[in-house]
Design a protein around this motif. Structure first.
Motif, PDB file in Angstrom:
ATOM      1  N   MET A   1       0.692  -1.215  -0.075  1.00  0.00           N
ATOM      2  CA  MET A   1       0.012   0.172   0.085  1.00  0.00           C
ATOM      3  C   MET A   1       0.869   1.210   0.270  1.00  0.00           C
ATOM      4  O   MET A   1       0.394   2.185  -0.568  1.00  0.00           O
ATOM      5  CB  MET A   1      -0.846   0.073   1.146  1.00  0.00           C
ATOM      6  CG  MET A   1      -1.935  -1.007   1.285  1.00  0.00           C
ATOM      7  SD  MET A   1      -3.038  -1.013  -0.046  1.00  0.00           S
ATOM      8  CE  MET A   1      -3.980   0.650  -0.066  1.00  0.00           C
ATOM      9  N   LYS A   2       2.156   1.117   0.604  1.00  0.00           N
ATOM     10  CA  LYS A   2       2.959   2.451   0.323  1.00  0.00           C
ATOM     11  C   LYS A   2       3.283   2.834  -0.984  1.00  0.00           C
ATOM     12  O   LYS A   2       3.240   3.985  -1.069  1.00  0.00           O
ATOM     13  CB  LYS A   2       4.168   1.917   1.140  1.00  0.00           C
ATOM     14  CG  LYS A   2       4.259   2.076   2.685  1.00  0.00           C
ATOM     15  CD  LYS A   2       5.433   1.582   3.258  1.00  0.00           C
ATOM     16  CE  LYS A   2       5.320   1.546   4.700  1.00  0.00           C
ATOM     17  NZ  LYS A   2       6.545   1.147   5.390  1.00  0.00           N
ATOM     18  N   LYS A   3       3.710   1.919  -1.805  1.00  0.00           N
ATOM     19  CA  LYS A   3       3.781   2.186  -3.052  1.00  0.00           C
ATOM     20  C   LYS A   3       2.323   3.034  -3.907  1.00  0.00           C
ATOM     21  O   LYS A   3       2.585   3.915  -4.602  1.00  0.00           O
ATOM     22  CB  LYS A   3       3.860   0.882  -4.271  1.00  0.00           C
ATOM     23  CG  LYS A   3       5.453   0.269  -3.693  1.00  0.00           C
ATOM     24  CD  LYS A   3       5.430  -0.828  -4.775  1.00  0.00           C
ATOM     25  CE  LYS A   3       6.778  -1.540  -4.440  1.00  0.00           C
ATOM     26  NZ  LYS A   3       7.018  -2.898  -5.371  1.00  0.00           N
ATOM     27  N   ASN A 165      -7.586   3.578  -7.719  1.00  0.00           N
ATOM     28  CA  ASN A 165      -7.799   2.363  -8.714  1.00  0.00           C
ATOM     29  C   ASN A 165      -6.636   2.174  -9.777  1.00  0.00           C
ATOM     30  O   ASN A 165      -6.285   1.175  -9.893  1.00  0.00           O
ATOM     31  CB  ASN A 165      -9.094   2.437  -9.385  1.00  0.00           C
ATOM     32  CG  ASN A 165      -9.514   1.385 -10.350  1.00  0.00           C
ATOM     33  OD1 ASN A 165      -9.235  -0.084  -9.915  1.00  0.00           O
ATOM     34  ND2 ASN A 165      -9.824   1.578 -11.587  1.00  0.00           N
ATOM     35  N   SER A 166      -6.368   3.260 -10.384  1.00  0.00           N
ATOM     36  CA  SER A 166      -5.143   3.309 -11.291  1.00  0.00           C
ATOM     37  C   SER A 166      -3.950   2.829 -10.834  1.00  0.00           C
ATOM     38  O   SER A 166      -3.074   2.159 -11.068  1.00  0.00           O
ATOM     39  CB  SER A 166      -5.140   4.493 -12.183  1.00  0.00           C
ATOM     40  OG  SER A 166      -4.033   4.600 -13.160  1.00  0.00           O
ATOM     41  N   ALA A 167      -3.570   3.468  -9.397  1.00  0.00           N
ATOM     42  CA  ALA A 167      -2.428   3.096  -8.650  1.00  0.00           C
ATOM     43  C   ALA A 167      -2.319   1.663  -8.384  1.00  0.00           C
ATOM     44  O   ALA A 167      -1.174   1.044  -8.554  1.00  0.00           O
ATOM     45  CB  ALA A 167      -2.281   4.015  -7.704  1.00  0.00           C
ATOM     46  N   LEU A 168      -3.366   1.077  -8.033  1.00  0.00           N
ATOM     47  CA  LEU A 168      -3.712  -0.348  -7.623  1.00  0.00           C
ATOM     48  C   LEU A 168      -3.295  -1.119  -8.884  1.00  0.00           C
ATOM     49  O   LEU A 168      -2.497  -2.140  -8.973  1.00  0.00           O
ATOM     50  CB  LEU A 168      -4.860  -0.603  -7.198  1.00  0.00           C
ATOM     51  CG  LEU A 168      -5.065  -0.082  -5.735  1.00  0.00           C
ATOM     52  CD1 LEU A 168      -6.592  -0.485  -5.405  1.00  0.00           C
ATOM     53  CD2 LEU A 168      -4.154  -0.775  -4.600  1.00  0.00           C
ATOM     54  N   ASP A 377     -11.198  -3.854   1.412  1.00  0.00           N
ATOM     55  CA  ASP A 377      -9.869  -3.406   1.667  1.00  0.00           C
ATOM     56  C   ASP A 377      -9.096  -4.511   2.165  1.00  0.00           C
ATOM     57  O   ASP A 377      -7.982  -4.696   1.706  1.00  0.00           O
ATOM     58  CB  ASP A 377      -9.974  -2.225   2.780  1.00  0.00           C
ATOM     59  CG  ASP A 377      -8.622  -1.629   2.845  1.00  0.00           C
ATOM     60  OD1 ASP A 377      -7.802  -1.386   1.787  1.00  0.00           O
ATOM     61  OD2 ASP A 377      -8.248  -1.300   4.049  1.00  0.00           O
ATOM     62  N   LYS A 378      -9.649  -5.228   3.111  1.00  0.00           N
ATOM     63  CA  LYS A 378      -8.772  -6.522   3.650  1.00  0.00           C
ATOM     64  C   LYS A 378      -8.663  -7.388   2.662  1.00  0.00           C
ATOM     65  O   LYS A 378      -7.565  -8.021   2.619  1.00  0.00           O
ATOM     66  CB  LYS A 378      -9.403  -7.062   4.678  1.00  0.00           C
ATOM     67  CG  LYS A 378      -9.652  -6.100   6.166  1.00  0.00           C
ATOM     68  CD  LYS A 378     -10.382  -6.810   6.966  1.00  0.00           C
ATOM     69  CE  LYS A 378     -10.633  -5.690   8.361  1.00  0.00           C
ATOM     70  NZ  LYS A 378     -11.285  -6.466   9.461  1.00  0.00           N
ATOM     71  N   GLU A 379      -9.497  -7.427   1.728  1.00  0.00           N
ATOM     72  CA  GLU A 379      -9.447  -8.571   0.755  1.00  0.00           C
ATOM     73  C   GLU A 379      -8.446  -8.391  -0.421  1.00  0.00           C
ATOM     74  O   GLU A 379      -7.885  -9.054  -0.947  1.00  0.00           O
ATOM     75  CB  GLU A 379     -10.970  -8.848   0.023  1.00  0.00           C
ATOM     76  CG  GLU A 379     -11.072  -9.611  -1.349  1.00  0.00           C
ATOM     77  CD  GLU A 379     -10.802 -11.223  -0.801  1.00  0.00           C
ATOM     78  OE1 GLU A 379      -9.950 -12.106  -1.583  1.00  0.00           O
ATOM     79  OE2 GLU A 379     -10.920 -11.371   0.566  1.00  0.00           O
ATOM     80  N   ILE A 380      -8.437  -7.010  -0.621  1.00  0.00           N
ATOM     81  CA  ILE A 380      -7.434  -6.484  -1.827  1.00  0.00           C
ATOM     82  C   ILE A 380      -6.018  -6.549  -1.384  1.00  0.00           C
ATOM     83  O   ILE A 380      -5.049  -6.983  -1.871  1.00  0.00           O
ATOM     84  CB  ILE A 380      -7.546  -5.272  -2.231  1.00  0.00           C
ATOM     85  CG1 ILE A 380      -7.219  -5.064  -3.723  1.00  0.00           C
ATOM     86  CG2 ILE A 380      -7.485  -4.224  -1.291  1.00  0.00           C
ATOM     87  CD1 ILE A 380      -7.480  -3.683  -4.438  1.00  0.00           C
ATOM     88  N   GLN A 381      -5.696  -6.451  -0.069  1.00  0.00           N
ATOM     89  CA  GLN A 381      -4.364  -6.566   0.643  1.00  0.00           C
ATOM     90  C   GLN A 381      -4.094  -8.171   0.478  1.00  0.00           C
ATOM     91  O   GLN A 381      -2.916  -8.322   0.426  1.00  0.00           O
ATOM     92  CB  GLN A 381      -4.539  -5.769   2.043  1.00  0.00           C
ATOM     93  CG  GLN A 381      -4.602  -4.542   1.977  1.00  0.00           C
ATOM     94  CD  GLN A 381      -4.453  -3.781   3.612  1.00  0.00           C
ATOM     95  OE1 GLN A 381      -3.657  -4.243   4.053  1.00  0.00           O
ATOM     96  NE2 GLN A 381      -5.529  -2.839   3.718  1.00  0.00           N
TER      97      GLN A 381
END
Length: 430
Positions: A1-3, A165-168, A377-381
């Motif tokens: 998530m820092k990125k 979304n784009s950053a992810l 949020d937990k699921e995507i991590q």
């Protein structure tokens, strides 16, 4: 998530030196500069002058006139010589002076004038109605500005979500590139993740256009020039999670719109008095003084001054049925205003209950979607970690990311709906 956070800081544009307005600051500027509000203020000022004009009908009317006449020739009175019986007496005499001055001062005072009295009351009621209309116009513009401001905040926060979304997606693409370099995934998987990233870019561009359009609308509403620095700040606050519905409340009445309707009834009722006043007599009192002076050498020793006073009575007798029809019409207009008052009350009650329902629905959605966002949020991590381990595919991570973004957008949309319902309810109750 820092990125992701680093990428967001790069993607979000820098505001620069534009002056940032909070909602309260923006609404203050709107109330000062909005053209519609200024027009309403102007109309109220005009109605105040109408009150003064109506009052003047019962005040003394004083006027003065003055004139000067120069005769270039003499005017004569002729006498037949045979009739005079006197020899040596001229048969003509000058009867005019070379210079004539005349002046008069008059005063007219109404003693009884029923239409003038009725007009005074109508003007006062109209002025009170215009003050209410001005307040209502201000409320409507403020409501419009508040909703536009929230929509602009919504668009900005949507832009932030699309950037996230784009950053992810870009972060996913970089991970897949690293895995491809290590021989863990195929070239197809790498190009697929790149395509998923590129698919996020149009949403960002559309969101930026929407933000720009809404900021222009906010400028227009506040009568701001394009050169004036302008930016908004704030966020659409989430309501308290323990908020409960109050849909059984009834519309309280006594609001600005109801008061306007009452004033319209009062005006219609006063119009009846005005139409009946056409049958009543008018009594006026006049005082005056006239002065005439004559001389050939501007000495004006010969003067005639007359003072006078009169009382005039005017009695209407027959108008061809016009006045009676006017009375009947004013009665019908008054009955119509009473029906409009009842209709407005029912309409406001219906609108109020509808807004309460909208508020309740939005509150329920917020409480539900808030939990969905936390889970997503937990699921995507977890999915990002699984991708590194090869436990999920590109497509599965993309679906998880889309679900997360959609949940955040739904939460933002429900929050906007809730705030819009609050704004409309407050405006309705003013």
């Amino acid at each position: 998530m820092k990125k992701v956070l680093i990428l967001l800081s790069v993607l979000i544009p820098f505001v620069g030196n534009a002056q940032e307005y909070s909602l309260e600051q923006y609404l203050e500027k709107v109330e000062r500069e909005n053209i519609s509000i200024k027009k309403a203020q102007n109309e109220t000022q005009q109605s105040a002058e109408d009150v003064k004009m109506a009052r003047s009908e019962y005040l003394p009317q004083i006027g003065a006139t003055a004139g000067y006449r120069r005769d270039f020739n003499n005017s004569y009175m002729f006498i037949n010589e045979g009739e005079s019986g006197m020899e040596g007496v001229p048969n003509k005499f000058p009867v005019n002076f070379k210079n004539t001055l005349n002046g008069a001062v008059t005063l007219e005072q109404s003693i009884y004038n029923a239409p003038a009295l009725a007009n005074q009351k109508i003007a006062k009621l109209a002025n009170a109605y215009m003050k209410l209309s001005q307040a209502d116009q201000t409320n409507q513009v403020v409501k419009q500005g508040t909703l536009l401001f929230y929509q602009a905040l919504y668009a900005k926060e949507s832009l932030t979500i699309f950037l996230e979304n784009s950053a992810l997606a870009q972060n996913q693409y970089q991970q897949v590139c690293e895995m491809f370099a290590n021989g863990l995934v195929s070239e197809f998987a790498m190009k697929q993740s790149e395509l998923y990233y590129q698919q996020t870019l149009p949403d960002i561009e559309n969101a930026r256009k929407t933000v720009g359009n809404l900021l222009r609308e906010l400028r227009l509403l506040a009568n701001m020039t394009e050169e004036e620095p302008f930016e908004i700040k704030g966020e659409i606050a989430l309501p308290d999670a323990s908020l409960e519905a109050t849909g059984q409340e009834r519309f309280p009445g006594g609001t600005l719109k109801m008061e306007q309707s009452i004033k319209r009834m009062d005006l219609a009722k006063q119009e009846i008095s005005l139409s009946k006043a056409a049958f009543l007599p008018k009594v006026t009192f006049n005082l005056g003084y006239s002065l005439d002076a004559y001389d050939d050498k501007f000495r004006f020793k010969d003067r005639n001054g007359v003072g006078y006073g009169t009382i005039n009575l005017s009695i209407p007798i027959f108008s061809g049925g016009y006045n009676r029809s006017k009375v009947r019409k004013s009665h019908l207009a008054y009955e119509k205003s009473k029906m409009e008052y009842m209709e407005l009350g029912n309409q406001l009650e219906k609108e109020y209950q509808s807004l309460l329902a909208d508020k309740t629905v939005a509150s329920t959605q917020i409480n539900t979607i808030r939990k969905m966002v936390e889970l997503a949020d937990k699921e995507i991590q977890a999915s990002e970690e699984k991708l590194r381990l090869g436990l999920v595919s590109n497509l599965e991570l993309r679906e998880t990311r889309i679900s997360y973004i959609q949940a955040k957008l739904q939460l933002l949309n429900a929050t906007l709906d809730y705030q819009a319902a609050i704004v409309n309810i407050k405006n309705l109750l003013k």
